[in-house]
Design a protein around this motif. Structure first.
Motif, PDB file in Angstrom:
ATOM      1  N   LEU A 266      -1.833  13.626  40.226  1.00  7.94           N
ATOM      2  CA  LEU A 266      -2.217  13.102  41.552  1.00  7.94           C
ATOM      3  C   LEU A 266      -3.733  13.003  41.652  1.00  7.94           C
ATOM      4  CD1 LEU A 266       0.130  15.065  44.019  1.00  7.94           C
ATOM      5  CD2 LEU A 266       0.351  12.690  43.285  1.00  7.94           C
ATOM      6  N   LYS A 267      -4.404  14.046  41.181  1.00  9.41           N
ATOM      7  CA  LYS A 267      -5.873  14.061  41.249  1.00  9.41           C
ATOM      8  C   LYS A 267      -6.446  12.882  40.435  1.00  9.41           C
ATOM      9  CE  LYS A 267      -9.928  16.691  39.856  1.00  9.41           C
ATOM     10  NZ  LYS A 267     -10.582  17.846  40.420  1.00  9.41           N
ATOM     11  N   LYS A 358       2.213   9.829  44.746  1.00  3.74           N
ATOM     12  CA  LYS A 358       1.273   8.726  44.511  1.00  3.74           C
ATOM     13  C   LYS A 358       1.335   7.713  45.656  1.00  3.74           C
ATOM     14  CE  LYS A 358       0.670   8.863  39.563  1.00  3.74           C
ATOM     15  NZ  LYS A 358       0.940   8.296  38.269  1.00  3.74           N
ATOM     16  N   GLY A 359       2.536   7.530  46.205  1.00  3.26           N
ATOM     17  CA  GLY A 359       2.707   6.607  47.334  1.00  3.26           C
ATOM     18  C   GLY A 359       1.822   7.034  48.509  1.00  3.26           C
ATOM     19  N   GLU A 360       1.717   8.314  48.726  1.00  2.96           N
ATOM     20  CA  GLU A 360       0.872   8.815  49.824  1.00  2.96           C
ATOM     21  C   GLU A 360      -0.600   8.518  49.521  1.00  2.96           C
ATOM     22  OE1 GLU A 360       3.467  12.585  51.541  1.00  2.96           O
ATOM     23  OE2 GLU A 360       2.101  12.934  49.876  1.00  2.96           O
ATOM     24  N   ILE A 365      -5.519   5.290  50.371  1.00  3.60           N
ATOM     25  CA  ILE A 365      -6.522   4.344  49.849  1.00  3.60           C
ATOM     26  C   ILE A 365      -6.556   3.085  50.718  1.00  3.60           C
ATOM     27  CG2 ILE A 365      -7.051   2.818  47.852  1.00  3.60           C
ATOM     28  CD1 ILE A 365      -7.879   5.693  47.291  1.00  3.60           C
ATOM     29  N   THR A 366      -5.383   2.582  51.101  1.00  5.67           N
ATOM     30  CA  THR A 366      -5.322   1.396  51.964  1.00  5.67           C
ATOM     31  C   THR A 366      -6.067   1.672  53.280  1.00  5.67           C
ATOM     32  OG1 THR A 366      -3.147   0.921  51.069  1.00  5.67           O
ATOM     33  CG2 THR A 366      -3.721  -0.247  53.071  1.00  5.67           C
ATOM     34  N   CYS A 367      -5.826   2.845  53.853  1.00  4.50           N
ATOM     35  CA  CYS A 367      -6.463   3.189  55.136  1.00  4.50           C
ATOM     36  C   CYS A 367      -7.977   3.325  54.967  1.00  4.50           C
ATOM     37  CB  CYS A 367      -5.877   4.480  55.699  1.00  4.50           C
ATOM     38  SG  CYS A 367      -4.165   4.290  56.215  1.00  4.50           S
TER      39      CYS A 367
END
Ligand code: PLP
Length: 377
Positions: A266-267, A358-360, A365-367
């Motif tokens: 995740l990192k 990863k979805g989170e 990232i989108t936000c």
């Protein structure tokens, strides 16, 4: 909701809640009473002490564990229970959580010889400066295991070796809250005298902590009362809490390796996505040597507080400043690592648990992308 503030606290496991409820309902006897049912509870707590010592790689036959109300209390007991000679010197890393740092300040205000060990740029204790500060008058050194803001991991064996070169019989206290059950620890190898831990950082309940005490370490009580916990922590023993704390530790520890790999992925993914996005000078403070669970980011020219609020409005919870300190005054850790005021103002902290996905991160990232586009439009 996307929860990226796991260094502040974690969601309790279902089985932790179940254990607490069952023990609280069925085994509510005072473990210090003299009847057999209570004696059984006391014996169970004794077994659990050994299991905690074992997780820490201590000596189950001679080391001890004292259960407390929090790591804050464990740190207070470790420090005020050890420090009572005004002729001696006491060293604290400057990057400590307020639960240690403010104890050090209290000692200093009372006239004790307190010295602070600076940090390196990577957030670890400056080992050379520690070496310079050490001499035979130093009787107590406190450095954390994993920094709660940057994830920097201190080399505890190296620290103990530096201490031992010059300061004989020095007590070594470690605030182990952010590393416990996440990164392997061997208190015997690092010759740690006192090690503080907390349940709610490992999916246990709030209000539960413990202090590991190695054989022969002298400690005075700071709470007075009925003499429970070997006289070191009076107050009726929280049996359901202790049993549930072990449930959290056992489950987290069993999954330590698997969780570490997952959170490292995740990192790495977060870093890759941030690098792709880097139109506005996003600095990743936490390098590859840091705990993957904690990621400090700086959005230069922006305010971390504002970003945090924006993300909050999108259902993403992140941290700013210190993990669980209620009043935030500047940022001692980042400041000591050499960041300037503006950079510090732009800092946020993303702290993972193995439940994150990863979805989170994609959503985060989108936000962030939207936020940066809007403020720069
Ligand atoms: N030490 C560190 C490194 C922490 O991160 C925290 C909480 O964030 C504490 C101590 C305090 O723990 P507790 O909430 O159990 O008092």
């Amino acid at each position: 909701m996307v929860y990226f503030d796991n260094a502040a606290t974690t969601k309790p496991y279902e089985e932790v809640l179940k254990t607490f409820n069952e023990c609280g309902a069925d085994e509510y006897f005072n473990p210090s009473a003299s009847y057999s049912l209570s004696f059984n509870l006391y014996k169970k707590i004794g077994d659990i002490r050994k299991k905690f010592i074992s997780i820490l790689n201590g000596d189950v036959e001679s080391d001890n564990i004292v259960f407390t109300s929090s790591a804050t209390e464990s740190n207070n007991l470790a420090i005020f229970g050890s420090c009572f000679n005004k002729e001696k010197k006491y060293l604290f890393s400057v990057g400590e959580h307020p639960a240690v740092y403010n104890c050090a300040m209290e000692l200093k205000n009372k006239g004790y010889k307190v010295f602070f060990i600076p940090l390196q740029k990577n957030g670890q204790v400056d080992y050379d400066k520690l070496d310079n500060l050490c001499d035979n008058d130093v009787c107590f050194v406190s450095t954390m295991f994993v920094n709660n803001e940057t994830g920097a991991i201190n080399d505890l064996i190296r620290i103990r070796n530096i201490i031992d070169k010059k300061a004989k019989n020095c007590v070594f206290h470690v605030d182990g809250v952010q590393g416990f059950c996440k990164i392997p620890i061997d208190v015997t190898e690092a010759r740690i005298n006192l090690f503080s831990i907390s349940a709610h950082k490992i999916h246990g309940l709030k209000g539960l902590g413990a202090l590991y005490i190695s054989k022969g370490t002298k400690l005075k009580n700071i709470i007075f009362g009925g003499g429970q916990e070997f006289g070191l922590r009076s107050g009726t023993i929280n049996y359901p809490g202790i049993i549930s704390f072990y449930k959290a530790a056992q489950t987290t520890c069993e999954n330590m390796k698997k969780n570490f790999v997952k959170v490292t992925n995740l990192k790495n993914y977060l870093r890759e996505q941030l690098v792709k996005l880097n139109k506005n000078k996003i600095r990743i403070v936490s390098d590859n040597e840091c705990s993957p669970y904690i990621n400090s980011l700086i959005f230069e020219g922006n305010r971390g507080e504002t970003i945090m609020r924006f993300l909050d409005s999108k259902g993403i919870l992140v941290g700013t400043g210190s993990a669980c300190s209620s009043s935030k005054v500047g940022n001692r850790v980042l400041e000591n690592m050499g960041f300037n005021k503006n950079q510090i103002l732009g800092s946020i902290r993303i702290s993972f648990s193995a439940d994150n996905t990863k979805g989170e991160i994609d959503y985060f990232i989108t936000c962030i992308d939207d936020y940066l586009k809007n403020i720069n439009a």
